[in-house]
Write a protein that holds these residues in place. Structure first.
Motif, PDB file in Angstrom:
ATOM      1  N   MET A  12     -30.243 -48.258 -50.793  1.00 62.85           N
ATOM      2  CA  MET A  12     -30.958 -49.289 -51.550  1.00 62.85           C
ATOM      3  C   MET A  12     -32.390 -48.835 -51.832  1.00 62.85           C
ATOM      4  N   ARG A  13     -33.005 -48.168 -50.844  1.00 60.07           N
ATOM      5  CA  ARG A  13     -34.371 -47.670 -51.076  1.00 60.07           C
ATOM      6  C   ARG A  13     -34.367 -46.634 -52.187  1.00 60.07           C
ATOM      7  N   ARG A  14     -33.398 -45.722 -52.111  1.00 60.98           N
ATOM      8  CA  ARG A  14     -33.340 -44.688 -53.153  1.00 60.98           C
ATOM      9  C   ARG A  14     -33.087 -45.313 -54.524  1.00 60.98           C
ATOM     10  N   ALA A  15     -32.185 -46.309 -54.534  1.00 61.30           N
ATOM     11  CA  ALA A  15     -31.881 -46.961 -55.807  1.00 61.30           C
ATOM     12  C   ALA A  15     -33.127 -47.641 -56.366  1.00 61.30           C
ATOM     13  N   LEU A  16     -33.886 -48.240 -55.459  1.00 63.16           N
ATOM     14  CA  LEU A  16     -35.085 -48.950 -55.913  1.00 63.16           C
ATOM     15  C   LEU A  16     -36.087 -47.969 -56.531  1.00 63.16           C
ATOM     16  N   ILE A  17     -36.318 -46.876 -55.823  1.00 70.10           N
ATOM     17  CA  ILE A  17     -37.273 -45.901 -56.358  1.00 70.10           C
ATOM     18  C   ILE A  17     -36.776 -45.366 -57.700  1.00 70.10           C
ATOM     19  N   ALA A  18     -35.487 -45.096 -57.761  1.00 69.82           N
ATOM     20  CA  ALA A  18     -34.929 -44.587 -59.014  1.00 69.82           C
ATOM     21  C   ALA A  18     -35.144 -45.586 -60.141  1.00 69.82           C
ATOM     22  N   CYS A  19     -34.869 -46.860 -59.871  1.00 71.29           N
ATOM     23  CA  CYS A  19     -34.974 -47.872 -60.924  1.00 71.29           C
ATOM     24  C   CYS A  19     -36.408 -48.021 -61.408  1.00 71.29           C
ATOM     25  N   VAL A  20     -37.345 -48.012 -60.475  1.00 67.32           N
ATOM     26  CA  VAL A  20     -38.741 -48.150 -60.872  1.00 67.32           C
ATOM     27  C   VAL A  20     -39.162 -46.943 -61.722  1.00 67.32           C
ATOM     28  N   ALA A  21     -38.748 -45.754 -61.264  1.00 64.81           N
ATOM     29  CA  ALA A  21     -39.088 -44.551 -62.026  1.00 64.81           C
ATOM     30  C   ALA A  21     -38.467 -44.600 -63.417  1.00 64.81           C
ATOM     31  N   LEU A  22     -37.212 -45.026 -63.487  1.00 61.79           N
ATOM     32  CA  LEU A  22     -36.532 -45.105 -64.782  1.00 61.79           C
ATOM     33  C   LEU A  22     -37.278 -46.046 -65.715  1.00 61.79           C
ATOM     34  N   GLY A  23     -37.714 -47.166 -65.164  1.00 65.03           N
ATOM     35  CA  GLY A  23     -38.420 -48.150 -65.982  1.00 65.03           C
ATOM     36  C   GLY A  23     -39.710 -47.585 -66.551  1.00 65.03           C
ATOM     37  N   ILE A  24     -40.429 -46.840 -65.711  1.00 65.11           N
ATOM     38  CA  ILE A  24     -41.720 -46.305 -66.155  1.00 65.11           C
ATOM     39  C   ILE A  24     -41.527 -45.309 -67.297  1.00 65.11           C
ATOM     40  N   GLY A  25     -40.425 -44.559 -67.266  1.00 63.94           N
ATOM     41  CA  GLY A  25     -40.175 -43.625 -68.359  1.00 63.94           C
ATOM     42  C   GLY A  25     -39.570 -44.300 -69.574  1.00 63.94           C
ATOM     43  N   SER A  26     -38.540 -45.123 -69.342  1.00 63.65           N
ATOM     44  CA  SER A  26     -37.775 -45.684 -70.457  1.00 63.65           C
ATOM     45  C   SER A  26     -38.533 -46.751 -71.232  1.00 63.65           C
ATOM     46  N   GLY A  27     -39.356 -47.528 -70.541  1.00 61.75           N
ATOM     47  CA  GLY A  27     -40.062 -48.616 -71.217  1.00 61.75           C
ATOM     48  C   GLY A  27     -40.879 -48.126 -72.404  1.00 61.75           C
ATOM     49  N   PRO A  28     -41.841 -47.219 -72.175  1.00 62.62           N
ATOM     50  CA  PRO A  28     -42.658 -46.732 -73.299  1.00 62.62           C
ATOM     51  C   PRO A  28     -41.832 -46.032 -74.383  1.00 62.62           C
ATOM     52  N   ILE A  29     -40.814 -45.281 -73.973  1.00 61.43           N
ATOM     53  CA  ILE A  29     -39.960 -44.613 -74.957  1.00 61.43           C
ATOM     54  C   ILE A  29     -39.279 -45.657 -75.839  1.00 61.43           C
ATOM     55  N   GLY A  30     -38.825 -46.748 -75.200  1.00 63.21           N
ATOM     56  CA  GLY A  30     -38.182 -47.819 -75.953  1.00 63.21           C
ATOM     57  C   GLY A  30     -39.120 -48.441 -76.974  1.00 63.21           C
ATOM     58  N   VAL A  31     -40.388 -48.623 -76.582  1.00 69.00           N
ATOM     59  CA  VAL A  31     -41.361 -49.209 -77.514  1.00 69.00           C
ATOM     60  C   VAL A  31     -41.492 -48.327 -78.761  1.00 69.00           C
ATOM     61  N   LEU A  32     -41.584 -47.024 -78.540  1.00 67.77           N
ATOM     62  CA  LEU A  32     -41.720 -46.127 -79.684  1.00 67.77           C
ATOM     63  C   LEU A  32     -40.448 -46.121 -80.532  1.00 67.77           C
ATOM     64  N   LEU A  33     -39.290 -46.163 -79.863  1.00 71.68           N
ATOM     65  CA  LEU A  33     -38.018 -46.217 -80.605  1.00 71.68           C
ATOM     66  C   LEU A  33     -37.997 -47.442 -81.506  1.00 71.68           C
ATOM     67  N   MET A  34     -38.431 -48.560 -80.945  1.00 69.97           N
ATOM     68  CA  MET A  34     -38.374 -49.812 -81.692  1.00 69.97           C
ATOM     69  C   MET A  34     -39.343 -49.777 -82.870  1.00 69.97           C
ATOM     70  N   LEU A  35     -40.552 -49.283 -82.619  1.00 69.44           N
ATOM     71  CA  LEU A  35     -41.533 -49.242 -83.699  1.00 69.44           C
ATOM     72  C   LEU A  35     -41.085 -48.304 -84.817  1.00 69.44           C
ATOM     73  N   ARG A  36     -40.309 -47.294 -84.459  1.00 75.77           N
ATOM     74  CA  ARG A  36     -39.802 -46.400 -85.483  1.00 75.77           C
ATOM     75  C   ARG A  36     -38.542 -46.955 -86.129  1.00 75.77           C
ATOM     76  N   ARG A  37     -38.142 -48.152 -85.761  1.00 72.30           N
ATOM     77  CA  ARG A  37     -36.895 -48.737 -86.243  1.00 72.30           C
ATOM     78  C   ARG A  37     -35.729 -47.799 -85.969  1.00 72.30           C
ATOM     79  N   MET A  38     -35.710 -47.269 -84.763  1.00 70.63           N
ATOM     80  CA  MET A  38     -34.643 -46.344 -84.408  1.00 70.63           C
ATOM     81  C   MET A  38     -33.797 -46.874 -83.266  1.00 70.63           C
ATOM     82  N   SER A  39     -33.741 -48.205 -83.108  1.00 71.20           N
ATOM     83  CA  SER A  39     -32.971 -48.766 -81.998  1.00 71.20           C
ATOM     84  C   SER A  39     -31.546 -48.241 -82.021  1.00 71.20           C
ATOM     85  N   LEU A  40     -30.981 -48.201 -83.209  1.00 70.64           N
ATOM     86  CA  LEU A  40     -29.595 -47.781 -83.339  1.00 70.64           C
ATOM     87  C   LEU A  40     -29.426 -46.321 -82.954  1.00 70.64           C
TER      88      LEU A  40
END
Ligand SMILES: Nc1ncnc2c1ncn2[C@@H]1O[C@H](COP(=O)(O)OP(=O)(O)OP(=O)(O)O)[C@@H](O)[C@H]1O
Ligand SMILES: [Mg+2]
Lengths: 247, 287
Positions: free
Chosen positions: B17-45
């Motif tokens: 559970m600890r490892r999963a938690l660290i992984a999830c937090v790390a994933l969020g920190i990377g994926s969140g900003p990338i998602g914002v740029l994807l969305m602004l580029r209208r590249m969700s699809l």
């Protein structure tokens, strides 16, 4: 005098199979002030993009003279920029310093001051922190002019800079255009208002896919030429260019 | 159930559970900003298509390694994702096919191929793991892998932030100043693929893109400037990971879908309560 006219030799441009610009020859002399006019779909925006090197030619050539990186400044037609992008006015204007900051360089104090000066000369001081999505169309156009001011380009190309802009803003922005021209820069602007062209632009290129006339505005915008432009416009819209009707 | 038992205890008790938690937090920190740029580029699809494209690559890695091995599957996923990214760029530039149609075809084919490859050798359980992720499989190696990708993403984003943003906002301008737009576009697609691959062990290939797009949509409702949007997206993604893990632990649910549902709930709440949301419209502020 700067050397290096932009010379077009029999330039044609196609999108897929659609012929957008055909057989244009002539040159934009250094320090000249030229209007490009013609009906919708005449290929005016296409021609500007080709001069910038953004589109490749299907035949002919464009000589750009000495070609340094920051030689061209370009104001796209309003619809081409996403105004809802989350950027502030100051950030947008500072993009004009790209020639000095590049992709990674910092913004010096000096550069920041130039940015404020540019905003002031377009009458937007105090709006630095506003989000561009909250500006009116005219205010946004002023922001883009401020960015061009910072760019310090030799050749400035404006695609319909005054469309949907009120008289006061148009006057201010025209004054900037004249100042650029007075400083020896080459300015090329796509315009639809013939009175404005006659009043402010000494040179005109009138086109409807093919060139109709290119020269001093008086000789280019004769009633016969305008009539020809209108007839050719009907062909542009009525039938896909390149299929028959090649007179 | 006390707060301790509900929220703290699972992590104190279990290493996974600890490892999963660290992984999830790390994933969020990377994926969140990338998602914002994807969305602004209208590249969700495009993000969607890429997440499916990762699958056959991961599946081939699975076959070669003979089991659930993150390095092998990750490498396969990265290669496959990049191939599809480049192919779809080519297709939309050279044919008249609408961009979304070509992406839809790509990801349907990839999904079918990936499922087929996994089912060649693996059990149905393996298939479920690949499709929906499993927190149990996050070991130290996986954690390093995710941490490395997140660090690389954040550092790269910080370095190429300006050209990336300009390429997104006004590509014509970047070309006019010879800023080299294409390099940044490709680099960005590379980051998208990397983050999808990082996510698929925790979330599964099908859900990985959810951690990019949902927090980004939430952020867009709340923030007006790009840096704040990216921070909010990273925060929402990380918190969704935490809450999703806790909920899936207590109710014995699959972790990937639970995390995505938490993010979806955050999106629904934001739709109601954000500054331009339904609640403010129905009940205008009285101040
Ligand atoms: N990206 C594109 N792909 C395909 N065809 C295009 C593209 N851009 C323009 N065209 C076509 O090329 C022709 C010329 O378009 P262009 O935008 O250059 O016209 P314009 O003179 O700028 O018109 P307007 O006054 O409406 O701005 C039109 O028939 C248009 O449909
Ligand atoms: Mg145009």
């Amino acid at each position: 005098m700067r050397q290096g006219a932009v010379r077009l030799n029999d330039v044609s441009i196609t999108y897929d199979r659609l012929l957008a610009v055909q057989g244009i020859t002539g040159s934009f002399e250094p320090g000249s002030l030229t209007a490009i006019a013609g009906p919708n779909g005449a290929g005016k925006s296409t021609l500007l993009k080709a001069v910038m090197g953004e589109l490749s030619l299907s035949s002919g050539s464009i000589e750009r003279g000495t070609s340094k990186g920051s030689r061209f400044g370009y104001l796209p037609q309003a619809a081409e920029i996403d105004r809802h992008f989350p950027l502030s006015v100051a950030d947008t204007v500072m993009l004009g310093m790209w020639g000095r900051t590049g992709a990674f360089g910092g913004v010096s104090r000096e550069a920041a001051r130039k940015g404020r000066d540019a905003l002031q000369s377009v009458g937007l001081e105090g709006l630095e922190r506003r989000h561009i999505g909250t500006l009116s169309a005219g205010q946004f156009q002023r922001v883009l002019f401020a960015r061009l001011l910072l760019q310090d380009a030799e050749i400035i190309m404006l695609d319909e800079p005054f469309t949907a802009i009120d008289a006061g803003t148009t006057r201010d922005l025209l004054a900037i255009v004249k100042r650029w021209n007075g400083a020896g820069r080459t300015v090329i602007a796509v315009l639809h208002d013939f009175d404005q062209i006659r009043a402010h632009f000494p040179q005109t290129l009138l086109m409807a896919r093919r060139p109709i006339s290119w020269g001093s505005t008086e000789t280019a915008l004769t009633p016969e030429n305008l009539l020809r432009a209108r007839t050719m416009a009907e062909n542009l819209h009525g039938h896909p260019p390149g299929e028959g009707f090649a007179a | 159930m006390s707060f301790y038992a509900a929220v703290i205890h699972p992590f104190v008790e279990y290493g996974f559970m600890r490892r999963a938690l660290i992984a999830c937090v790390a994933l969020g920190i990377g994926s969140g900003p990338i998602g914002v740029l994807l969305m602004l580029r209208r590249m969700s699809l495009v993000g969607d298509a890429m997440s499916h494209a990762v699958l056959p690559g991961a599946a081939i890695g699975f076959l070669i390694a003979g089991g659930l091995s993150l390095p092998a599957m990750g490498l396969g996923g990265i290669v496959a994702g990049l191939i599809v990214a480049l192919l779809s760029g080519l297709v939309s530039r050279t044919t008249v096919l609408k961009e979304d149609a070509s992406f839809a075809s790509f990801y349907l084919a990839s999904l079918a191929l990936g499922v087929l490859v996994v089912s060649l050798r693996g059990s149905n359980i393996d298939l479920l793991h690949v499709l929906f992720g499993t927190i149990l499989a996050i070991d130290a190696t996986a954690l390093y892998f995710v941490g490395a990708i997140t660090s690389f993403t954040v550092v790269t984003l910080a370095i190429v932030y300006r050209p990336l943003v300009v390429e997104c906002f006004d590509p014509g301008f970047l070309r006019s100043v010879r800023g080299g737009g294409a390099i940044y576009h490709v680099l960005f697609l590379f980051l998208v693929v990397l983050n999808l691959v990082a996510s698929f062990q925790a979330l599964g290939t099908l859900m990985a893109v959810g951690l990019m797009m949902l927090p980004a949509s939430v952020a867009q409702l709340w923030a007006r400037t790009l840096p704040v949007m990216m921070l909010i997206a990273a925060g929402v993604a990380a918190v969704s990971g935490l809450l999703g893990l806790i909920i899936s632990y207590h109710f014995g649910l699959a972790s990937g879908p639970t995390i995505i549902l938490v993010a979806a709930a955050a999106y629904c709440l934001s739709l109601l309560f954000c500054p331009s949301g339904a609640v403010r419209r129905l009940f205008p502020a009285r101040i």
